[in-house]
Write an enzyme that holds these catalytic residues in place. Sequence first.
Site, short mmCIF file in Angstrom:
data_model
loop_
_atom_site.label_atom_id
_atom_site.label_comp_id
_atom_site.label_asym_id
_atom_site.label_seq_id
_atom_site.Cartn_x
_atom_site.Cartn_y
_atom_site.Cartn_z
N LYS A 55 45.65 34.17 33.10
CA LYS A 55 45.19 35.28 34.28
C LYS A 55 44.70 36.33 33.46
CE LYS A 55 46.69 38.75 35.16
NZ LYS A 55 47.34 39.98 35.54
N THR A 56 43.49 36.99 33.53
CA THR A 56 43.23 38.50 33.51
C THR A 56 41.56 38.31 33.63
OG1 THR A 56 43.24 40.39 32.33
CG2 THR A 56 43.41 38.47 31.08
N ILE A 57 41.21 39.33 34.31
CA ILE A 57 39.80 39.72 34.62
C ILE A 57 39.14 40.29 33.11
CG2 ILE A 57 39.78 40.10 36.92
CD1 ILE A 57 39.63 43.14 36.04
N ASP A 58 40.08 40.56 32.33
CA ASP A 58 39.73 41.39 30.99
C ASP A 58 39.01 40.22 29.97
OD1 ASP A 58 40.99 43.42 32.12
OD2 ASP A 58 42.59 43.39 30.83
N GLU A 112 36.02 50.38 29.45
CA GLU A 112 37.06 51.51 29.67
C GLU A 112 38.04 51.80 28.33
OE1 GLU A 112 39.97 50.23 32.69
OE2 GLU A 112 40.61 48.59 31.69
N GLY A 133 47.92 42.77 36.77
CA GLY A 133 46.70 43.10 37.71
C GLY A 133 45.98 41.94 38.40
N TYR A 142 18.13 59.66 38.23
CA TYR A 142 19.43 59.73 37.77
C TYR A 142 19.71 58.85 36.29
CZ TYR A 142 21.17 61.92 42.14
OH TYR A 142 21.23 62.85 43.06
N ARG A 165 40.54 46.88 29.88
CA ARG A 165 41.24 47.12 28.86
C ARG A 165 40.92 47.43 27.54
NH1 ARG A 165 46.65 47.47 30.09
NH2 ARG A 165 47.06 45.89 31.92
N MET A 211 36.04 48.07 33.88
CA MET A 211 37.44 47.55 33.40
C MET A 211 37.30 46.69 32.19
SD MET A 211 40.15 46.93 36.34
CE MET A 211 40.90 48.43 37.20
N ASP A 269 48.28 38.82 28.75
CA ASP A 269 48.78 38.59 27.64
C ASP A 269 50.39 39.12 27.64
OD1 ASP A 269 47.74 41.14 27.80
OD2 ASP A 269 47.48 41.34 25.84
N ASP A 270 50.59 40.15 28.19
CA ASP A 270 51.85 40.85 28.16
C ASP A 270 52.73 39.81 29.05
OD1 ASP A 270 51.32 42.90 26.30
OD2 ASP A 270 50.51 44.28 27.96
N ARG A 301 54.12 44.70 37.33
CA ARG A 301 54.11 44.83 35.86
C ARG A 301 55.48 45.05 35.46
NH1 ARG A 301 49.07 44.89 33.98
NH2 ARG A 301 47.45 45.93 35.25
N GLU A 355 37.06 46.88 42.21
CA GLU A 355 36.21 46.18 43.24
C GLU A 355 35.90 44.73 42.94
OE1 GLU A 355 35.74 48.90 41.37
OE2 GLU A 355 34.74 50.43 42.47
P1 FBP Z 1 46.18 42.56 33.38
O1 FBP Z 1 46.17 42.59 31.82
O2 FBP Z 1 47.27 42.45 33.93
O3 FBP Z 1 45.24 41.39 33.93
O4 FBP Z 1 45.23 43.83 33.79
C1 FBP Z 1 43.92 43.81 34.22
C2 FBP Z 1 43.36 45.57 34.58
O5 FBP Z 1 42.67 45.14 35.73
C3 FBP Z 1 42.82 46.24 33.44
O6 FBP Z 1 41.47 45.67 33.11
C4 FBP Z 1 43.11 47.62 33.83
O7 FBP Z 1 43.07 48.29 32.64
C5 FBP Z 1 44.50 47.56 34.32
O8 FBP Z 1 44.36 46.11 34.98
C6 FBP Z 1 44.63 48.53 35.48
O9 FBP Z 1 46.01 48.41 35.87
P2 FBP Z 1 46.71 49.02 37.04
O10 FBP Z 1 46.13 47.84 38.04
O11 FBP Z 1 47.92 49.15 37.01
O12 FBP Z 1 45.91 50.41 37.50
#
Ligand code: FBP
Length: 548
Positions: free
Chosen positions: A203-206, A312, A82, A244, A253, A251, A176-177, A146, A423
């Site tokens: 790298k990863t926003i997670d 999520e 991602g 509301y 993961r 996000m 990680d993967d 991916r 976003e």
């Molecule tokens: P990465 O582990 O590849 O950095 O994933 C980040 C992520 O944005 C997760 O937060 C999310 O669950 C996933 O990618 C969504 O994947 P896709 O872009 O395939 O919809």
Amino acid sequence: MTLSTLDTFRKQYTPKLPTALRLGLAHTAWSEGEKAEPKKDRDTIRSAFPNTYGLPILKLQNRSETTPAAKPLRVGVVLSGGQAPGGHNVIAGLFDGLRSLHAESKLFGFTGGPSGLEKAKYEELTPDIIDAYRNTGGFDIIGSGRTKLESTEQFDRCIETIKSLNLDGIVVIGGDDSNTNAAVLAEYFRAKGLATSVVGVPKTIDGDLKNEYIETSFGFDTAVKTYSELIGNIARDARSARKYWHFIKLMGRSASHITLEAALRTQTNAALISEEVEAKKLSLNDIATSLADIVSERAAVGKNYGVVLVPEGLIEFVPSMKSLIAELNDMLAHHEAEFSSLVGDTKTAWVSAKLSSGSAGTFNDLPDNIRLQLLMDRDPHGNVQVSRIETEALLAELVERKLHDRADFSGSFSTQRHFFGYEGRAAAPSNFDADYCFGLGYTAAALINGNKTGYICYIRNLSKGVDAWEAGGLPITMLMNMEQRHGKPKPVIEKALVELSGPAFTEFAANRNDWRVEDAFQYPGPIQYFGPSEVCDGVTRTLELEGR
Ligand code: FBP
């Protein structure tokens, strides 16, 4: 390409480098620290990685003598998984780092992710291309993907590509993967006597690729600041309209780092942390009850509005759902052909009949849409695609049912549901991510120049200001453990989840009760790129609290 006004000015930003890298890589040397091993499963991982196991931790040091590269370096780069803000600056830093070693060095970008390396799809990244992407968000410079590289046929095709381009190194920018992929490739290449280095970049926003050296993965800072801006805006809207309850899925993961950081920044009325749900063995019913309590308390003081944050990956941490998902993963991996021949409702009936009675009960109690979402394809690494499961809607529905059954609830409960993910993933990098990524790119170039393989770059001391930043390399095998993937045990990088005894969660837990009924919302506003340093250069609350 027509540039926006922000992009035009942003292009002039010069990222700040750690002191050891400022004179260029010809003025650096590697120092070796202790040999590093994983925390668990050492024997299995040692035997899976005989050539790259137990390498020393490396640190980059500055020195006055100059040692340029003897010949131009030739390097390939892959963006994997991602998007995460700052990826383009990793590539720019890598390019500038290689050129600081030899002006004729060349960088090739493999297009569309790891499959570009396997299928020899690449383009040379020239100075003009690099300049066009400096300090910009997204991964569009070469695209991402991916694809999991796991068969020897795939590895051999990668070797053909590498030989045809005569590459000294490959840089895999991934989570990680993807870094597991990098370690596997490094091991295979060494076993085959290939000198090409493979180096990873975290790298990863997670935010789930971290340890004492990798204090945060790049992209987390920008993504979470972007979500926090939006959450703050929603909180202000909720407080203005007063009608509301907003359920916002974020996000991240499996890990709840994004939700935790966003909760600390915006102080919403509730934020669920998956790791706590698992530790306390909470059921969906428990979670719905606790949220209904908050709604009732606020309704009692006339506040029929509020904001709830939902990570999520939440449902993977509810114990009964966790067992169900584990069973589903194995079942779908072992009966793939049979399952894919089924259509529509027959899928859920077929699955339900094959599950253990406990899991079948959990599965059958779920709304139809959630059951079907749980059966969607796993990603190429075997992960459930949690971004496609509407947990925010499920919780809103469960809370509504609870309130309906409460005779003493006389408030109103109207919900809006949101999912913030895409976003923030390709936003223009904050100053922090722009600097951090540029330094990581330089560090990757230094690792390749030093002929180091099976390493992932790190920069540490991140909350102490760039002058205190230290750069180096960690053996990837040190981050691994064994996990069940596609129905089989595999060595993979262990995800770093939220630590419930850590300072970020402790701060959240100490304050969350004050945010339930009071409107204690904070409105962080948009990321700022120009202006006072306090506004433009701050790190995340998580890094600040961890005192890194
Ligand atoms: P990465 O582990 O590849 O950095 O994933 C980040 C992520 O944005 C997760 O937060 C999310 O669950 C996933 O990618 C969504 O994947 P896709 O872009 O395939 O919809």
